[in-house]
Design a protein around this motif. Structure first.
Motif, mmCIF file in Angstrom:
data_model
loop_
_atom_site.group_PDB
_atom_site.id
_atom_site.type_symbol
_atom_site.label_atom_id
_atom_site.label_comp_id
_atom_site.label_asym_id
_atom_site.label_seq_id
_atom_site.Cartn_x
_atom_site.Cartn_y
_atom_site.Cartn_z
ATOM 1 N N TYR A 81 59.785 42.129 31.475
ATOM 2 C CA TYR A 81 58.588 41.354 31.765
ATOM 3 C C TYR A 81 57.490 41.763 30.786
ATOM 4 C CZ TYR A 81 60.764 40.176 36.224
ATOM 5 O OH TYR A 81 61.615 39.714 37.198
ATOM 6 N N ILE A 82 56.740 40.788 30.335
ATOM 7 C CA ILE A 82 55.545 41.052 29.547
ATOM 8 C C ILE A 82 54.374 41.008 30.514
ATOM 9 C CG2 ILE A 82 54.047 40.240 27.674
ATOM 10 C CD1 ILE A 82 56.596 38.878 26.497
ATOM 11 N N THR A 83 53.605 42.077 30.559
ATOM 12 C CA THR A 83 52.442 42.103 31.431
ATOM 13 C C THR A 83 51.179 42.131 30.584
ATOM 14 O OG1 THR A 83 52.212 44.509 31.582
ATOM 15 C CG2 THR A 83 53.771 43.462 33.093
ATOM 16 N N TYR A 84 50.102 41.656 31.156
ATOM 17 C CA TYR A 84 48.811 41.836 30.491
ATOM 18 C C TYR A 84 47.711 41.915 31.536
ATOM 19 C CZ TYR A 84 48.903 36.642 30.605
ATOM 20 O OH TYR A 84 49.035 35.332 30.969
ATOM 21 N N ASP A 85 46.770 42.803 31.254
ATOM 22 C CA ASP A 85 45.615 43.017 32.110
ATOM 23 C C ASP A 85 44.385 42.591 31.337
ATOM 24 O OD1 ASP A 85 46.705 44.569 34.527
ATOM 25 O OD2 ASP A 85 47.579 45.628 32.826
ATOM 26 N N LEU A 86 43.474 41.927 32.027
ATOM 27 C CA LEU A 86 42.219 41.564 31.381
ATOM 28 C C LEU A 86 41.068 41.765 32.350
ATOM 29 C CD1 LEU A 86 41.338 38.386 32.370
ATOM 30 C CD2 LEU A 86 43.350 37.908 30.980
ATOM 31 N N ASP A 87 39.924 42.142 31.803
ATOM 32 C CA ASP A 87 38.688 42.232 32.566
ATOM 33 C C ASP A 87 37.926 40.941 32.322
ATOM 34 O OD1 ASP A 87 39.340 44.734 33.480
ATOM 35 O OD2 ASP A 87 38.143 45.796 32.003
ATOM 36 N N PHE A 88 37.389 40.375 33.391
ATOM 37 C CA PHE A 88 36.837 39.029 33.333
ATOM 38 C C PHE A 88 35.507 38.960 34.082
ATOM 39 C CE2 PHE A 88 36.605 34.657 35.069
ATOM 40 C CZ PHE A 88 36.652 33.935 33.884
ATOM 41 N N VAL A 89 34.521 38.327 33.449
ATOM 42 C CA VAL A 89 33.233 38.071 34.095
ATOM 43 C C VAL A 89 33.093 36.566 34.274
ATOM 44 C CG1 VAL A 89 30.719 38.235 33.882
ATOM 45 C CG2 VAL A 89 32.170 40.136 33.105
ATOM 46 N N PRO A 90 33.054 36.069 35.512
ATOM 47 C CA PRO A 90 32.893 34.628 35.721
ATOM 48 C C PRO A 90 31.562 34.136 35.144
ATOM 49 C CG PRO A 90 33.591 35.734 37.744
ATOM 50 C CD PRO A 90 33.223 36.810 36.772
ATOM 51 N N ALA A 91 31.554 32.898 34.704
ATOM 52 C CA ALA A 91 30.332 32.316 34.140
ATOM 53 C C ALA A 91 29.213 32.261 35.167
ATOM 54 C CB ALA A 91 30.633 30.915 33.603
ATOM 55 N N THR A 92 29.558 32.253 36.451
ATOM 56 C CA THR A 92 28.552 32.186 37.515
ATOM 57 C C THR A 92 27.960 33.551 37.864
ATOM 58 O OG1 THR A 92 30.341 32.332 39.133
ATOM 59 C CG2 THR A 92 29.564 30.115 38.547
ATOM 60 N N ALA A 93 28.523 34.636 37.332
ATOM 61 C CA ALA A 93 28.019 35.977 37.639
ATOM 62 C C ALA A 93 26.693 36.226 36.916
ATOM 63 C CB ALA A 93 29.049 37.024 37.222
ATOM 64 N N ASN A 96 50.507 38.839 39.155
ATOM 65 C CA ASN A 96 49.345 37.965 39.058
ATOM 66 C C ASN A 96 48.307 38.262 40.142
ATOM 67 O OD1 ASN A 96 51.000 36.902 37.080
ATOM 68 N ND2 ASN A 96 51.563 35.115 38.272
ATOM 69 N N THR A 97 47.714 39.438 40.048
ATOM 70 C CA THR A 97 46.726 39.867 41.029
ATOM 71 C C THR A 97 45.333 39.884 40.416
ATOM 72 O OG1 THR A 97 47.082 42.194 40.463
ATOM 73 C CG2 THR A 97 48.398 41.284 42.272
ATOM 74 N N ILE A 98 44.331 39.763 41.280
ATOM 75 C CA ILE A 98 42.933 39.850 40.867
ATOM 76 C C ILE A 98 42.223 40.796 41.832
ATOM 77 C CG2 ILE A 98 40.764 38.600 40.499
ATOM 78 C CD1 ILE A 98 42.454 36.046 40.143
ATOM 79 N N THR A 99 41.548 41.801 41.282
ATOM 80 C CA THR A 99 40.704 42.672 42.088
ATOM 81 C C THR A 99 39.315 42.664 41.460
ATOM 82 O OG1 THR A 99 41.391 44.614 40.797
ATOM 83 C CG2 THR A 99 42.615 44.155 42.827
ATOM 84 N N THR A 100 38.318 42.973 42.255
ATOM 85 C CA THR A 100 36.944 42.979 41.760
ATOM 86 C C THR A 100 36.380 44.387 41.848
ATOM 87 O OG1 THR A 100 36.655 40.700 42.496
ATOM 88 C CG2 THR A 100 34.648 41.945 42.016
ATOM 89 N N GLY A 101 35.818 44.864 40.720
ATOM 90 C CA GLY A 101 35.223 46.185 40.680
ATOM 91 C C GLY A 101 33.820 46.199 41.262
ATOM 92 N N ALA A 102 33.265 47.395 41.380
ATOM 93 C CA ALA A 102 31.939 47.558 41.973
ATOM 94 C C ALA A 102 30.862 46.831 41.178
ATOM 95 C CB ALA A 102 31.612 49.042 42.071
ATOM 96 N N ASN A 103 31.063 46.663 39.872
ATOM 97 C CA ASN A 103 30.074 45.992 39.026
ATOM 98 C C ASN A 103 30.279 44.478 38.972
ATOM 99 O OD1 ASN A 103 32.419 45.914 37.568
ATOM 100 N ND2 ASN A 103 31.600 46.918 35.753
ATOM 101 N N GLY A 104 31.201 43.957 39.773
ATOM 102 C CA GLY A 104 31.445 42.521 39.809
ATOM 103 C C GLY A 104 32.432 42.022 38.776
#
Length: 196
Positions: A162-174, A41-49
């Motif tokens: 384990y079932i894993t899933y990755d998602l790309d996410f844009v916050p509504a405030t971005a 359950n990790t979150i990282t942020t890319g260069a594009n936000g």
């Protein structure tokens, strides 16, 4: 509560159709056959936000020859703010972090049910939902997530996965969120409310 099996039965068919629309050049490539369970359950942020979320569900204990199907709460493993989900990519891993061969142990299917509606699905860890640039699934923190999953164990040994899933996410405030076009999954029930 009504029986969700009719809805979930059609989910895999629709998910495979959705997967067929993904451009192979944009499909995320898994960089390693060994994943670290310690980084659950990790979150990282890319260069594009864009935020990259990684979730690990389990362990799921499976018996030899198992084909059982389960519907479980999945509400704790999702973004903590409103926004848009741009991609959704599931996988299956063993306790040591390796990805099992699909002819031995595989995620026959998994369906993520959001507010009672099937939204993403996977078949044999091969199905990723990849949105075209500028499109995304609207997401609210109040959404209720459940996961329907069936794991096939074709070995004579009990094990845990384990079932894993990755998602790309844009916050509504971005800033880029204002330009995202919302999409939704249209599931088709090919048998008219009966199963199978």
């Amino acid at each position: 509560m009504f029986n969700r099996l009719p809805v979930l039965a059609g989910a895999l068919i629709a998910a495979l159709a959705l997967a067929g629309t993904a451009d192979a050049a944009t499909t995320p490539k898994r960089s390693s056959s060994k994943l670290k369970l310690a980084t659950k359950n990790t979150i990282t942020t890319g260069a594009n936000g864009v935020q990259h979320h990684h979730y690990v569900f389990g362990p799921v204990h499976i018996a030899p020859g198992q084909n059982s199907i389960f519907l479980e709460d999945n509400s704790q493993m999702k973004p903590k703010e409103d926004g848009f989900i741009m991609n959704f990519d599931p996988d299956l891993i063993l306790e040591d972090g390796t990805i099992p061969r699909v002819d031995q142990i595989h995620l026959h299917h998994a369906v993520w049910v959001v507010n009672g509606q099937p939204t993403w699905a996977a078949g044999e860890e091969k199905t990723a939902a990849i949105m075209p640039p500028g499109y995304g699934y609207p997401y609210r923190t109040t959404d209720r997530w459940q996961m329907n999953h069936m794991i096939h164990n074709l070995t004579p040994n009990a094990t845990s996965v384990y079932i894993t899933y990755d998602l790309d996410f844009v916050p509504a405030t971005a800033p880029q969120a204002a330009a995202i076009q919302p999409v939704r999954t249209q599931w088709l029930d090919v048998v008219g409310g009966s199963y199978p």
